[in-house]
Design a protein around this motif. Structure first.
Motif, mmCIF file in Angstrom:
data_model
loop_
_atom_site.group_PDB
_atom_site.id
_atom_site.type_symbol
_atom_site.label_atom_id
_atom_site.label_comp_id
_atom_site.label_asym_id
_atom_site.label_seq_id
_atom_site.Cartn_x
_atom_site.Cartn_y
_atom_site.Cartn_z
ATOM 1 N N ILE A 52 0.824 -1.201 0.000
ATOM 2 C CA ILE A 52 0.000 0.000 0.000
ATOM 3 C C ILE A 52 0.860 1.253 0.000
ATOM 4 C CG2 ILE A 52 -1.576 1.371 1.435
ATOM 5 C CD1 ILE A 52 -2.931 -1.220 2.233
ATOM 6 N N PHE A 53 1.941 1.191 0.746
ATOM 7 C CA PHE A 53 2.805 2.361 0.901
ATOM 8 C C PHE A 53 3.343 2.845 -0.433
ATOM 9 C CE2 PHE A 53 7.071 4.061 1.475
ATOM 10 C CZ PHE A 53 6.792 5.106 2.305
ATOM 11 N N TYR A 54 3.681 1.905 -1.337
ATOM 12 C CA TYR A 54 4.315 2.276 -2.583
ATOM 13 C C TYR A 54 3.399 2.225 -3.795
ATOM 14 C CZ TYR A 54 8.917 2.833 -0.672
ATOM 15 O OH TYR A 54 9.982 3.305 0.025
ATOM 16 N N ASP A 55 2.135 1.773 -3.641
ATOM 17 C CA ASP A 55 1.219 1.764 -4.771
ATOM 18 C C ASP A 55 0.966 3.182 -5.247
ATOM 19 O OD1 ASP A 55 0.939 -0.909 -4.883
ATOM 20 O OD2 ASP A 55 -0.960 -1.014 -3.807
ATOM 21 N N ALA A 56 0.815 3.332 -6.580
ATOM 22 C CA ALA A 56 0.460 4.642 -7.120
ATOM 23 C C ALA A 56 -0.856 5.108 -6.513
ATOM 24 C CB ALA A 56 0.349 4.577 -8.635
ATOM 25 N N PHE A 57 -1.738 4.168 -6.296
ATOM 26 C CA PHE A 57 -2.949 4.459 -5.530
ATOM 27 C C PHE A 57 -3.482 3.153 -4.991
ATOM 28 C CE2 PHE A 57 -6.095 6.910 -3.771
ATOM 29 C CZ PHE A 57 -7.357 6.442 -4.081
ATOM 30 N N PHE A 161 14.228 2.996 -5.053
ATOM 31 C CA PHE A 161 13.948 1.571 -4.802
ATOM 32 C C PHE A 161 13.994 1.306 -3.301
ATOM 33 C CE2 PHE A 161 15.101 -2.880 -4.179
ATOM 34 C CZ PHE A 161 14.110 -3.496 -4.932
ATOM 35 N N SER A 162 12.957 0.623 -2.822
ATOM 36 C CA SER A 162 12.900 0.269 -1.404
ATOM 37 C C SER A 162 13.301 -1.191 -1.222
ATOM 38 C CB SER A 162 11.480 0.476 -0.869
ATOM 39 O OG SER A 162 11.347 -0.122 0.412
ATOM 40 N N ASP A 163 14.358 -1.413 -0.469
ATOM 41 C CA ASP A 163 14.766 -2.791 -0.162
ATOM 42 C C ASP A 163 13.698 -3.490 0.669
ATOM 43 O OD1 ASP A 163 17.200 -2.691 -1.493
ATOM 44 O OD2 ASP A 163 18.253 -1.845 0.227
ATOM 45 N N PHE A 164 13.044 -2.748 1.543
ATOM 46 C CA PHE A 164 12.058 -3.349 2.443
ATOM 47 C C PHE A 164 10.824 -3.808 1.678
ATOM 48 C CE2 PHE A 164 8.397 -3.104 5.319
ATOM 49 C CZ PHE A 164 8.827 -3.928 6.343
ATOM 50 N N PHE A 165 10.286 -2.930 0.826
ATOM 51 C CA PHE A 165 9.074 -3.263 0.085
ATOM 52 C C PHE A 165 9.358 -3.937 -1.254
ATOM 53 C CE2 PHE A 165 7.516 0.143 2.876
ATOM 54 C CZ PHE A 165 6.395 -0.472 3.398
ATOM 55 N N PHE A 232 8.240 3.033 10.346
ATOM 56 C CA PHE A 232 8.963 2.510 9.194
ATOM 57 C C PHE A 232 10.255 3.307 9.080
ATOM 58 C CE2 PHE A 232 9.420 2.812 4.355
ATOM 59 C CZ PHE A 232 10.305 1.739 4.329
ATOM 60 N N ILE A 233 11.358 2.667 9.388
ATOM 61 C CA ILE A 233 12.670 3.298 9.233
ATOM 62 C C ILE A 233 13.136 2.962 7.827
ATOM 63 C CG2 ILE A 233 15.030 3.469 10.130
ATOM 64 C CD1 ILE A 233 13.879 2.330 12.794
ATOM 65 N N ASP A 234 13.009 3.912 6.918
ATOM 66 C CA ASP A 234 13.308 3.665 5.507
ATOM 67 C C ASP A 234 14.814 3.771 5.281
ATOM 68 O OD1 ASP A 234 13.367 3.351 2.809
ATOM 69 O OD2 ASP A 234 11.991 4.991 2.344
ATOM 70 N N ILE A 235 15.488 2.654 5.523
ATOM 71 C CA ILE A 235 16.948 2.627 5.425
ATOM 72 C C ILE A 235 17.408 2.938 4.004
ATOM 73 C CG2 ILE A 235 18.983 1.142 5.703
ATOM 74 C CD1 ILE A 235 17.429 -0.264 7.960
ATOM 75 N N SER A 236 16.630 2.502 3.006
ATOM 76 C CA SER A 236 16.973 2.790 1.610
ATOM 77 C C SER A 236 16.965 4.287 1.327
ATOM 78 C CB SER A 236 15.992 2.091 0.670
ATOM 79 O OG SER A 236 16.016 0.699 0.830
ATOM 80 N N SER A 237 16.214 5.035 2.127
ATOM 81 C CA SER A 237 16.126 6.487 1.946
ATOM 82 C C SER A 237 16.908 7.246 3.022
ATOM 83 C CB SER A 237 14.661 6.936 1.978
ATOM 84 O OG SER A 237 13.947 6.371 0.905
ATOM 85 N N GLY A 238 17.878 6.576 3.633
ATOM 86 C CA GLY A 238 18.745 7.239 4.607
ATOM 87 C C GLY A 238 18.217 7.263 6.018
ATOM 88 N N GLY A 239 17.127 6.555 6.301
ATOM 89 C CA GLY A 239 16.573 6.548 7.647
ATOM 90 C C GLY A 239 17.417 5.750 8.623
ATOM 91 N N THR A 240 17.405 6.156 9.904
ATOM 92 C CA THR A 240 18.138 5.446 10.960
ATOM 93 C C THR A 240 17.340 5.514 12.244
ATOM 94 O OG1 THR A 240 19.356 7.378 11.811
ATOM 95 C CG2 THR A 240 20.357 6.188 9.959
ATOM 96 N N VAL A 241 17.501 4.504 13.105
ATOM 97 C CA VAL A 241 16.789 4.505 14.377
ATOM 98 C C VAL A 241 17.315 5.602 15.296
ATOM 99 C CG1 VAL A 241 18.296 2.744 15.442
ATOM 100 C CG2 VAL A 241 15.948 3.084 16.292
ATOM 101 N N ASP A 242 18.620 5.815 15.294
ATOM 102 C CA ASP A 242 19.185 6.853 16.156
ATOM 103 C C ASP A 242 18.725 8.241 15.725
ATOM 104 O OD1 ASP A 242 20.500 5.069 17.798
ATOM 105 O OD2 ASP A 242 22.362 5.127 16.656
#
Length: 336
Positions: A52-57, A161-165, A232-242
């Protein structure tokens, strides 16, 4: 007699050919219809909620209703499909925070027209994800000024590109890209309010911004916070838990006990809920980090259920399940 028989045979032959054509057409229509039904059934039965997160709609726009909630005399929250929208109205026009999915733009504009006759002037993207930026192109084509952090424009300008999704997201056209960007913080003065736009540490993504309407004491924090779901920590987009923990602490330091906190996918919250979320993240992060130090594998850490005491509090697993959250924290800490 022979002539009559010949004419009869010719007539029968034509009739049979006509009948065969009709049957063939009927067969094609029936089979085609069955294939469409089966295909539709396959898509429904094999749809993964995580997509759902990445669907165009994600769903039929005809089934989406835009809910409008009045927060103050000049600020409203719009809920539909995708990230919650914050709308400021006044003599200067309409200032929006995020714009959901593209097929909903007409409904969103209609909802706004019911609270003001002023045009939409600005939209700020809290981050690049398509459930928050999908309406950019529609709004940009009408002359709306799109504002974001530098990294948001970079990501919207190229395929992601999302590694998670395991999904790719195509870039937006020029009309959908921000035309004003900033590297740190900026302020916009609209509708008798100072609107502070502040870039956060790399938490949800590397382009997260919060939008604080100082006079109204209302803040939109994008997807850095939720009162019902793990992040959602989007690591592919530079997200980090810290970075996410740091961002929550920054948000808490800016707001007070009376501040109304709006995030991408929750209702109206407050500072207490933000602090609870930061404490949960810190606790889970520290547990997982200790297990990593002890040499435990990801599978072993998941089996120990470091989120167990929070699972009933953050119960919405539509996108991020407890094991997903543990995996993302582990990957963030190990950079694997």
């Amino acid at each position: 007699m022979n002539l009559q028989r010949s004419n009869y045979l010719v007539s029968m032959s034509r009739s049979l050919r006509h009948t065969n054509i009709v049957y063939k057409l009927f067969f094609v229509i029936i089979v085609g219809g069955l294939l469409l039904i089966l295909g539709s059934s396959y898509n429904k039965n094999n749809h993964n909620d995580d997509d759902i997160f990445y669907d165009a709609f994600a769903q039929d726009e005809n089934n989406v209703t835009i809910k409008t909630t009045k927060l103050t005399d000049s600020l409203y929250m719009l809920e539909g499909s995708g990230g919650n929208i914050l709308v400021s109205i006044g003599q200067d026009g309409v200032f929006m925070v995020d714009d959901q999915f593209a097929p909903l733009t007409a409904k969103i504009k209609d909802a706004i027209s019911k609270i003001t006759d002023k045009p939409i002037k600005f939209v700020i993207n809290t981050h690049w994800h398509p459930d928050h930026t999908g309406g950019n192109e529609n709004l940009g084509e009408t002359g709306v000024i799109i504002v974001s952090h530098d990294n948001v424009k970079k990501r919207l300008s190229s395929e992601q590109f999302s590694d998670f999704f395991k999904r790719s997201v195509p870039p937006l056209s020029e009309k959908g890209l921000p035309i004003i960007t900033f590297s740190d913080n900026m302020s916009i003065y609209q509708n008798d309010d100072q609107i502070k736009i502040i870039h956060m540490d790399n938490g949800h993504t590397d382009g997260d911004s919060i939008v604080f309407f100082t006079k109204n004491n209302i803040i939109h924090v994008g997807d850095d916070f939720s009162d019902k779901a793990y992040p959602f920590i989007d690591i592919s987009s530079g997200g980090t838990v810290d970075g996410l923990i740091s961002s929550l602490k920054t948000i808490s330091s800016i707001i007070n006990d009376n501040t109304k906190v709006i995030s991408g996918h929750t209702g109206i919250c407050n500072k207490t809920k933000v602090n609870e979320y930061a404490n949960m993240l810190t606790d889970v992060r520290n547990q997982i980090n200790q297990m990593i130090t002890e040499g435990k594998s990801l599978e072993e850490i998941i089996s120990l259920q470091p989120t167990s005491k929070y699972d009933k509090v953050y119960y919405d697993y539509n996108n991020i399940k407890p094991n997903d959250f543990v995996t993302l924290v582990y990957q963030s800490l190990t950079k694997k």
